[in-house]
Each structure stands twice: as C-alpha cells, then as structure tokens.
Design an enzyme around this catalytic site. Sequence first.
Site, PDB file in Angstrom:
ATOM      1  N   PRO A   1       0.772  -1.369   0.000  1.00  0.00           N
ATOM      2  CA  PRO A   1      -0.223  -0.126   0.063  1.00  0.00           C
ATOM      3  C   PRO A   1       0.924   1.206  -0.101  1.00  0.00           C
ATOM      4  O   PRO A   1       0.456   2.394  -0.629  1.00  0.00           O
ATOM      5  CB  PRO A   1      -0.756  -0.001   1.047  1.00  0.00           C
ATOM      6  CG  PRO A   1      -0.869  -1.721   1.696  1.00  0.00           C
ATOM      7  CD  PRO A   1       0.501  -2.185   1.161  1.00  0.00           C
TER       8      PRO A   1
ATOM      9  N   GLY B   1       4.377   0.732  -4.969  1.00  0.00           N
ATOM     10  CA  GLY B   1       4.772  -0.336  -5.844  1.00  0.00           C
ATOM     11  C   GLY B   1       6.021  -0.210  -6.587  1.00  0.00           C
ATOM     12  O   GLY B   1       6.959  -1.115  -6.830  1.00  0.00           O
ATOM     13  N   SER B   2       6.277   1.186  -7.188  1.00  0.00           N
ATOM     14  CA  SER B   2       7.435   1.314  -7.955  1.00  0.00           C
ATOM     15  C   SER B   2       8.898   1.175  -7.328  1.00  0.00           C
ATOM     16  O   SER B   2       9.949   0.724  -7.908  1.00  0.00           O
ATOM     17  CB  SER B   2       7.409   2.841  -8.590  1.00  0.00           C
ATOM     18  OG  SER B   2       6.202   3.126  -9.181  1.00  0.00           O
TER      19      SER B   2
ATOM     20  N   THR C   1      -2.868 -10.050  -8.182  1.00  0.00           N
ATOM     21  CA  THR C   1      -3.426 -10.675  -9.118  1.00  0.00           C
ATOM     22  C   THR C   1      -3.663 -12.166  -8.606  1.00  0.00           C
ATOM     23  O   THR C   1      -2.608 -12.841  -8.268  1.00  0.00           O
ATOM     24  CB  THR C   1      -2.725 -10.606 -10.533  1.00  0.00           C
ATOM     25  OG1 THR C   1      -2.748  -9.184 -10.802  1.00  0.00           O
ATOM     26  CG2 THR C   1      -3.490 -11.448 -11.526  1.00  0.00           C
TER      27      THR C   1
ATOM     28  N   GLU D   1       7.881 -10.494 -17.087  1.00  0.00           N
ATOM     29  CA  GLU D   1       6.623 -10.109 -16.811  1.00  0.00           C
ATOM     30  C   GLU D   1       6.308  -8.924 -18.092  1.00  0.00           C
ATOM     31  O   GLU D   1       5.291  -8.868 -18.553  1.00  0.00           O
ATOM     32  CB  GLU D   1       6.464  -9.586 -15.601  1.00  0.00           C
ATOM     33  CG  GLU D   1       5.017  -9.268 -15.546  1.00  0.00           C
ATOM     34  CD  GLU D   1       4.779  -8.668 -14.038  1.00  0.00           C
ATOM     35  OE1 GLU D   1       5.673  -8.513 -13.202  1.00  0.00           O
ATOM     36  OE2 GLU D   1       3.430  -8.138 -13.639  1.00  0.00           O
TER      37      GLU D   1
ATOM     38  N   GLN E   1     -12.634   7.723 -46.451  1.00  0.00           N
ATOM     39  CA  GLN E   1     -11.197   7.648 -46.189  1.00  0.00           C
ATOM     40  C   GLN E   1     -10.747   7.889 -44.775  1.00  0.00           C
ATOM     41  O   GLN E   1      -9.773   7.596 -44.499  1.00  0.00           O
ATOM     42  CB  GLN E   1     -10.752   8.913 -47.153  1.00  0.00           C
ATOM     43  CG  GLN E   1      -9.466   8.742 -47.237  1.00  0.00           C
ATOM     44  CD  GLN E   1      -8.725  10.132 -48.165  1.00  0.00           C
ATOM     45  OE1 GLN E   1      -9.059  11.208 -47.613  1.00  0.00           O
ATOM     46  NE2 GLN E   1      -7.879   9.854 -48.852  1.00  0.00           N
TER      47      GLN E   1
ATOM     48  N   GLY F   1       3.547  -4.193 -13.654  1.00  0.00           N
ATOM     49  CA  GLY F   1       4.788  -4.741 -13.786  1.00  0.00           C
ATOM     50  C   GLY F   1       6.064  -3.730 -14.046  1.00  0.00           C
ATOM     51  O   GLY F   1       6.776  -3.913 -14.771  1.00  0.00           O
ATOM     52  N   GLY F   2       5.555  -2.489 -13.533  1.00  0.00           N
ATOM     53  CA  GLY F   2       6.446  -1.247 -13.620  1.00  0.00           C
ATOM     54  C   GLY F   2       5.631  -0.259 -14.566  1.00  0.00           C
ATOM     55  O   GLY F   2       5.684  -0.619 -15.782  1.00  0.00           O
TER      56      GLY F   2
HETATM   57  C1  LIG Z   1      -5.026  -4.801 -11.724  1.00  0.00           C
HETATM   58  C2  LIG Z   1      -3.602  -4.709 -11.075  1.00  0.00           C
HETATM   59  C3  LIG Z   1      -2.863  -6.016 -10.875  1.00  0.00           C
HETATM   60  C4  LIG Z   1      -1.638  -6.095 -10.260  1.00  0.00           C
HETATM   61  N1  LIG Z   1      -1.008  -7.172  -9.998  1.00  0.00           N
HETATM   62  C5  LIG Z   1       0.099  -7.309  -9.285  1.00  0.00           C
HETATM   63  C6  LIG Z   1       0.655  -8.580  -8.902  1.00  0.00           C
HETATM   64  O1  LIG Z   1       0.075  -9.699  -9.163  1.00  0.00           O
HETATM   65  N2  LIG Z   1       1.649  -8.432  -7.764  1.00  0.00           N
HETATM   66  C7  LIG Z   1       2.299  -7.307  -7.566  1.00  0.00           C
HETATM   67  O2  LIG Z   1       3.117  -7.290  -6.456  1.00  0.00           O
HETATM   68  N3  LIG Z   1       1.648  -6.156  -7.930  1.00  0.00           N
HETATM   69  C8  LIG Z   1       0.640  -6.045  -8.833  1.00  0.00           C
HETATM   70  N4  LIG Z   1       0.118  -4.940  -9.199  1.00  0.00           N
HETATM   71  C9  LIG Z   1       0.818  -3.506  -8.846  1.00  0.00           C
HETATM   72  C10 LIG Z   1       1.616  -2.725  -9.745  1.00  0.00           C
HETATM   73  O3  LIG Z   1       2.684  -3.522 -10.219  1.00  0.00           O
HETATM   74  C11 LIG Z   1       1.801  -1.372  -9.378  1.00  0.00           C
HETATM   75  O4  LIG Z   1       0.578  -0.890  -9.198  1.00  0.00           O
HETATM   76  C12 LIG Z   1       2.907  -0.624 -10.062  1.00  0.00           C
HETATM   77  O5  LIG Z   1       4.135  -1.266  -9.733  1.00  0.00           O
HETATM   78  C13 LIG Z   1       2.947   0.824  -9.543  1.00  0.00           C
HETATM   79  O6  LIG Z   1       2.917   0.889  -8.241  1.00  0.00           O
HETATM   80  P1  LIG Z   1       1.925   1.853  -7.251  1.00  0.00           P
HETATM   81  O7  LIG Z   1       0.562   1.598  -8.170  1.00  0.00           O
HETATM   82  O8  LIG Z   1       2.154   1.703  -5.965  1.00  0.00           O
HETATM   83  O9  LIG Z   1       2.209   3.473  -7.952  1.00  0.00           O
HETATM   84  P2  LIG Z   1       3.306   4.519  -7.279  1.00  0.00           P
HETATM   85  O10 LIG Z   1       4.741   3.563  -7.045  1.00  0.00           O
HETATM   86  O11 LIG Z   1       2.763   4.969  -6.032  1.00  0.00           O
HETATM   87  O12 LIG Z   1       3.537   5.313  -8.426  1.00  0.00           O
HETATM   88  C14 LIG Z   1       2.374   6.329  -8.795  1.00  0.00           C
HETATM   89  C15 LIG Z   1       2.722   6.812 -10.221  1.00  0.00           C
HETATM   90  O13 LIG Z   1       3.986   7.724 -10.145  1.00  0.00           O
HETATM   91  C16 LIG Z   1       4.906   7.341 -10.887  1.00  0.00           C
HETATM   92  N5  LIG Z   1       6.227   7.515 -10.230  1.00  0.00           N
HETATM   93  C17 LIG Z   1       6.649   6.745  -8.993  1.00  0.00           C
HETATM   94  N6  LIG Z   1       7.815   7.085  -8.937  1.00  0.00           N
HETATM   95  C18 LIG Z   1       8.321   7.863  -9.747  1.00  0.00           C
HETATM   96  C19 LIG Z   1       9.599   8.276  -9.901  1.00  0.00           C
HETATM   97  N7  LIG Z   1      10.755   8.356  -9.194  1.00  0.00           N
HETATM   98  N8  LIG Z   1       9.692   9.338 -11.242  1.00  0.00           N
HETATM   99  C20 LIG Z   1       8.486   9.457 -11.960  1.00  0.00           C
HETATM  100  N9  LIG Z   1       7.454   8.960 -11.551  1.00  0.00           N
HETATM  101  C21 LIG Z   1       7.272   8.196 -10.748  1.00  0.00           C
HETATM  102  C22 LIG Z   1       4.473   6.021 -11.342  1.00  0.00           C
HETATM  103  O14 LIG Z   1       5.004   5.555 -12.402  1.00  0.00           O
HETATM  104  C23 LIG Z   1       3.013   6.017 -11.230  1.00  0.00           C
HETATM  105  O15 LIG Z   1       2.611   6.363 -12.428  1.00  0.00           O
HETATM  106  C24 LIG Z   1      -1.117  -4.869  -9.926  1.00  0.00           C
HETATM  107  C25 LIG Z   1      -1.604  -3.403 -10.161  1.00  0.00           C
HETATM  108  C26 LIG Z   1      -2.811  -3.661 -10.684  1.00  0.00           C
HETATM  109  C27 LIG Z   1      -3.714  -2.241 -11.286  1.00  0.00           C
END
Ligand SMILES: Cc1cc2nc3c(=O)[nH]c(=O)nc-3n(C[C@H](O)[C@H](O)[C@H](O)COP(=O)(O)OP(=O)(O)OC[C@H]3O[C@@H](n4cnc5c(N)ncnc54)[C@H](O)[C@@H]3O)c2cc1C
Length: 391
Positions: free
Chosen positions: A142, A145-146, A172, A254, A291, A375-376
């Site tokens: 929570p 993820g990034s 997932t 992935e 067209q 997946g990033g």
């Molecule tokens: C339907 C679904 C299924 C998923 N399944 C899985 C799973 O099976 N297992 C699992 O582990 N995860 C899963 N994920 C999680 C997914 O991998 C993460 O949502 C993703 O990695 C982004 O993390 P976050 O949502 O916490 O976004 P954040 O990390 O909070 O980022 C929010 C936004 O800010 C941007 N951002 C973050 N840091 C920076 C930076 N330094 N510079 C510029 N931009 C930045 C990001 O690109 C994003 O656009 C799933 C997500 C979804 C929606």
Amino acid sequence: MVITVTKLVTPNIPSPFYTEEHEAFRTQVRRFVERECTPNIEAWETALELPRELHRKAAEAGLLGIGFPEAYGGIEVPDPFYMVIAVEELARTSSGGLIASLLSHGIGSPPVMHMGTHEQKEKFLRPVLAGEKIAALAITEPGGGSDVANLRTRAVREGDHYVVNGSKTFITSGMRADYLTVAVRTGEPGLGGVSLLVIEAGTPGFTRSPLEKMGWWCSDTATLYFEDARVPVANRIGPENAGFMAIMMNFNNERIMLAAQAWASAQVCYDECLAYARDRQTFGKPLIMRQVIRHKLVDMKMQIDAVKAQLDLLCWRISKKQLPIAEVCLLKNLATSTLERVAGEAVQIFGGAGYLRGAKVERIFRETKVLSIGGGASEIMKDLASKQLGY
Ligand SMILES: Cc1cc2nc3c(=O)[nH]c(=O)nc-3n(C[C@H](O)[C@H](O)[C@H](O)COP(=O)(O)OP(=O)(O)OC[C@H]3O[C@@H](n4cnc5c(N)ncnc54)[C@H](O)[C@@H]3O)c2cc1C
C-alpha cells in the site's frame, strides 16, 4: 515433453520466427480458448473470478506448463514465442483479466523454479503446473509499488519460522491463490535486505480482502494482510536477503508478456474494427468507404505491426540468451501506449455500440491503463531504460 525447433514455416506465415511447432501449439491453445473460455467469459467477468476448474483444464491443454521444467510437470520450450502465442490466443476473448489471472503463476512461480530446492519445487511448483493449486506474486505494498527496494513488510526470524508483519496490495489472483511468493524485508534497508517467502493460504495471521477495479474483472485482485503470520524458514526461496535480483529477473519476463498482451489486445481491436467498418452503413455507404475511417485503420495497423516486429525480435534475442533490459522496458511502453491509442480509436469507430457492455472494444478500452501501470509503470520503464543505456 521437450519441444524442439525443426522447420521454419515461411510460406503461410510471413515471419522467420514462427515454426510448425509454434503453429501446432497455437491450434492446441485456440481449441482450448474456443471450447472453455469464449462461451464463459462474460459469466466469469460478472463473477469477478475464474473457476478453479479452469486451471486444471488449462494444464491439460498444455498451457500452464509452458517454460517450466519437465521434471516438475512443465513443458520445456526453446523460446518465448510459445507464451506470446498463448497470450495472443487468450486475448481473442478480449479479457485481459483471463490472461492475468489464469497465468498468475507465470510471475509467481519462476522464483521457485530458478531458486527453489527440489522439495520446494515438488510442493509449490508441481501442483500449480498441474492446475491443482494457484500461485501468485506479491511485491507491491500500500505504501508504494514502484520503489521495490524500499518495501516494508517485515519478516523476523524466530527459530524455524519467520514472523511476518505488513501488507501487500493489487495482488493478481490474490483471493484464490494457494501459494503466494511474497517479497519481505529480512535485513537492512534497501535492495540488499529483501527475501522471498512462499506464504500458503490458511497460514494463521494471513488474511485478504478483494479489490474492485476498472477492468480485469474476472481476475481476483486482493490486498493481503500479515499479522504475526508464522512462515516456515523452509518456505524461503533462495538465500536470505538475495530476493531482489530474483524480483528484477522476474520483471523482465513479465514485461515481455504484458507487451505481448497489449499487442494482442490491440490486434483484436483492429480486427473488430475492420469487420465493423465493412458492415456498418452510414449515409448510405459502409464506413470502410470513408477515407477518414480507412486512415484510422491503417494508422492502427502501422502501429500494431511495429510493436509486433519489436516483440518478435526481442523474443528471438531472449531465445539466444541475451538480456535486452532497456529494450524490454521500451517495448512495454511502446506496446501499451499503442494499445491506448488503438483502443480509443476502436471505440470511436464503433460509435455508441463501442460504449456498451458486451463489445470487445469496450472491455479492452477499460483494460488499457493497467498495462501501462502494472509490472512497472511507464515512468519507471523510462527511468530504468535510461539507466541501462548509460545516460
Ligand atoms: C490490476 C492490477 C494488478 C496488479 N497485480 C500485481 C501483482 O500480481 N503483484 C504485485 O506485486 N503487484 C501487482 N500490481 C501492482 C503494480 O505492479 C503497481 O501498481 C505498479 O508497480 C505501480 O505501483 P503503485 O501503484 O504503488 O504506484 P506508485 O509507485 O505510487 O506510483 C504512482 C505513479 O507515480 C509514478 N512514479 C513513481 N515514482 C516515480 C519517479 N521516481 N519518477 C517519476 N514517476 C514516478 C509511477 O510511474 C506512477 O505513475 C497490480 C496492479 C494492478 C492495477
């Protein structure tokens, strides 16, 4: 079963990469999709999950074992094209959730395959490849993820167990999974303190709750909670604090598969639009006679084919044991941004009918964003690519 490359198929299939063996596999998967998935996909989307029975049927159809060792019930293949074909055929249902959830072991199980002991593979891999158990991967938290290296779920060793506290989200197959490959902090802050544990359903202290989503409805997505969950040390995959590299290697595969999914979904949009434009009459003529519509279609095809060319090339490089990390990141962005444009145009060509539930293009349109985030996310892909390219 070991599949070997013999003869290239060039007369009918204009690609140097696809063989008769690939096409035989495609026929096998297409039959499975037409028989088991297409008639049921709407019901699964409404139910918000896939039936467990589908995993067993998919295993019988040779779908779950692809890329895993024969010794544990897998089907060894020489290249990633088999998985691209599987994704392409499943995508014909227009449900990305089907691909994500049915194949969640594709991200959950590789660490077990690469770093697990024989006992761990017998326990956590064999029943998954047989479709008897479901595997998932839990990295995202929570809190973020990034930034994987800063994950906070903590596992503290007490004798033969780790005591796990923390939470994972967006997982997932998270509601149904029997075996979850979970990234935990066992050591110092940063990437050097991360380990992987397989946490089993039913472990005391492990609970989960479902999440509602914009798309991927038939894929059960969950938040996981660990409160003093006791996990045997025997469930640790690989050495302690050596999990980060396994996570990164997992991401490459992935990302290729997410790119394949984006490409295949875009192709479905194009096919749907071409058929619709030939059929739909406006102002006394089929849409295809305009067209502006033809140009939309050729723009779609131009972008879709470019993605496929790069996807195939990278799959070939991977089959030659190369590791084109930057190019994989860029492919993911190219494929997902292409899908966003193509799906948008597809709904436009369908007009009001494209906005209605039941239209393939409507579902695909709702499912575009998850591929640019999961997946990033695109921003992270660009950062990683630029680092890999030495900027
Ligand atoms: C339907 C679904 C299924 C998923 N399944 C899985 C799973 O099976 N297992 C699992 O582990 N995860 C899963 N994920 C999680 C997914 O991998 C993460 O949502 C993703 O990695 C982004 O993390 P976050 O949502 O916490 O976004 P954040 O990390 O909070 O980022 C929010 C936004 O800010 C941007 N951002 C973050 N840091 C920076 C930076 N330094 N510079 C510029 N931009 C930045 C990001 O690109 C994003 O656009 C799933 C997500 C979804 C929606």
